[in-house]
Design a protein around this motif. Structure first.
Motif, mmCIF file in Angstrom:
data_model
loop_
_atom_site.group_PDB
_atom_site.id
_atom_site.type_symbol
_atom_site.label_atom_id
_atom_site.label_comp_id
_atom_site.label_asym_id
_atom_site.label_seq_id
_atom_site.Cartn_x
_atom_site.Cartn_y
_atom_site.Cartn_z
ATOM 1 N N UNK A 64 0.854 -1.183 0.000
ATOM 2 C CA UNK A 64 0.000 0.000 0.000
ATOM 3 C C UNK A 64 0.888 1.231 0.000
ATOM 4 N N UNK A 65 0.601 2.146 -0.904
ATOM 5 C CA UNK A 65 1.266 3.447 -0.899
ATOM 6 C C UNK A 65 0.240 4.460 -0.429
ATOM 7 N N UNK A 125 -0.861 -9.450 5.273
ATOM 8 C CA UNK A 125 -2.247 -9.387 5.740
ATOM 9 C C UNK A 125 -2.938 -8.158 5.153
ATOM 10 N N UNK A 126 -3.726 -8.367 4.117
ATOM 11 C CA UNK A 126 -4.427 -7.278 3.432
ATOM 12 C C UNK A 126 -5.283 -6.457 4.398
ATOM 13 N N UNK A 150 -3.256 -4.080 6.487
ATOM 14 C CA UNK A 150 -2.841 -2.904 5.723
ATOM 15 C C UNK A 150 -3.983 -1.902 5.573
ATOM 16 N N UNK A 151 -5.190 -2.395 5.339
ATOM 17 C CA UNK A 151 -6.336 -1.497 5.208
ATOM 18 C C UNK A 151 -6.647 -0.802 6.540
ATOM 19 N N UNK A 152 -6.463 -1.523 7.641
ATOM 20 C CA UNK A 152 -6.641 -0.917 8.961
ATOM 21 C C UNK A 152 -5.605 0.188 9.195
ATOM 22 N N UNK A 153 -4.391 -0.036 8.738
ATOM 23 C CA UNK A 153 -3.334 0.973 8.878
ATOM 24 C C UNK A 153 -3.692 2.216 8.062
ATOM 25 N N UNK A 192 -1.862 -9.499 -4.228
ATOM 26 C CA UNK A 192 -1.784 -10.791 -4.916
ATOM 27 C C UNK A 192 -2.011 -11.870 -3.862
ATOM 28 N N UNK A 193 -3.282 -12.242 -3.599
ATOM 29 C CA UNK A 193 -3.588 -13.148 -2.491
ATOM 30 C C UNK A 193 -2.990 -14.540 -2.632
ATOM 31 N N UNK A 194 -2.693 -14.974 -3.842
ATOM 32 C CA UNK A 194 -2.161 -16.322 -4.036
ATOM 33 C C UNK A 194 -0.748 -16.317 -4.588
ATOM 34 N N UNK A 195 -0.027 -15.257 -4.341
ATOM 35 C CA UNK A 195 1.324 -15.181 -4.891
ATOM 36 C C UNK A 195 2.156 -14.126 -4.207
ATOM 37 N N UNK A 196 3.084 -13.595 -4.956
ATOM 38 C CA UNK A 196 4.015 -12.605 -4.433
ATOM 39 C C UNK A 196 3.964 -11.341 -5.286
#
Length: 104
Positions: free
Chosen positions: A5-6, A50-51, A54-57, A83-87
């Motif tokens: 996240x930027x 943990x998506x 990050x959204x909470x931040x 990318x929930x299933x990768x990098x």
């Protein structure tokens, strides 16, 4: 890393010193999360697995700016890579090569 996240936080004030003071508090909060981050001149990038965290931040950054006092409004510009299933490409892979000379 699965997410990045930027965030650019823009407190509504005409006083440049106040902008810096408030943004510094937001950056201090981001650093306190313990996640890897990179502070640039216009935005701070945070990465993690943990998506939701990050959204909470992102949400808390807005609140930190408002609690800093002296403003009634804050705007933020946000970019998200997920990318929930990768990098994803990490901050280090994206920018380290451009800053090697800075360390000298």
């Amino acid at each position: 890393m699965q997410a990045s996240v930027a965030i650019q936080v823009l407190p509504q004030t005409l006083d440049d010193d106040e902008v810096v003071r408030i943004v510094d508090q937001v950056i201090a909060y981001i650093k306190s999360t313990g996640l890897h981050c990179y502070v640039g001149p216009y935005e701070t990038v945070i990465e993690g697995d943990d998506y939701e965290e990050l959204m909470d931040i992102v949400k808390e950054c807005q609140l930190v700016a408002l609690r800093a006092g002296g403003i009634k409004k804050v705007s933020s510009y946000i970019k998200v890579e997920y990318e929930p299933n990768g990098e994803i490409l990490s901050i280090d892979k994206k920018v380290t090569k451009h800053h090697l000379d800075d360390a000298k």
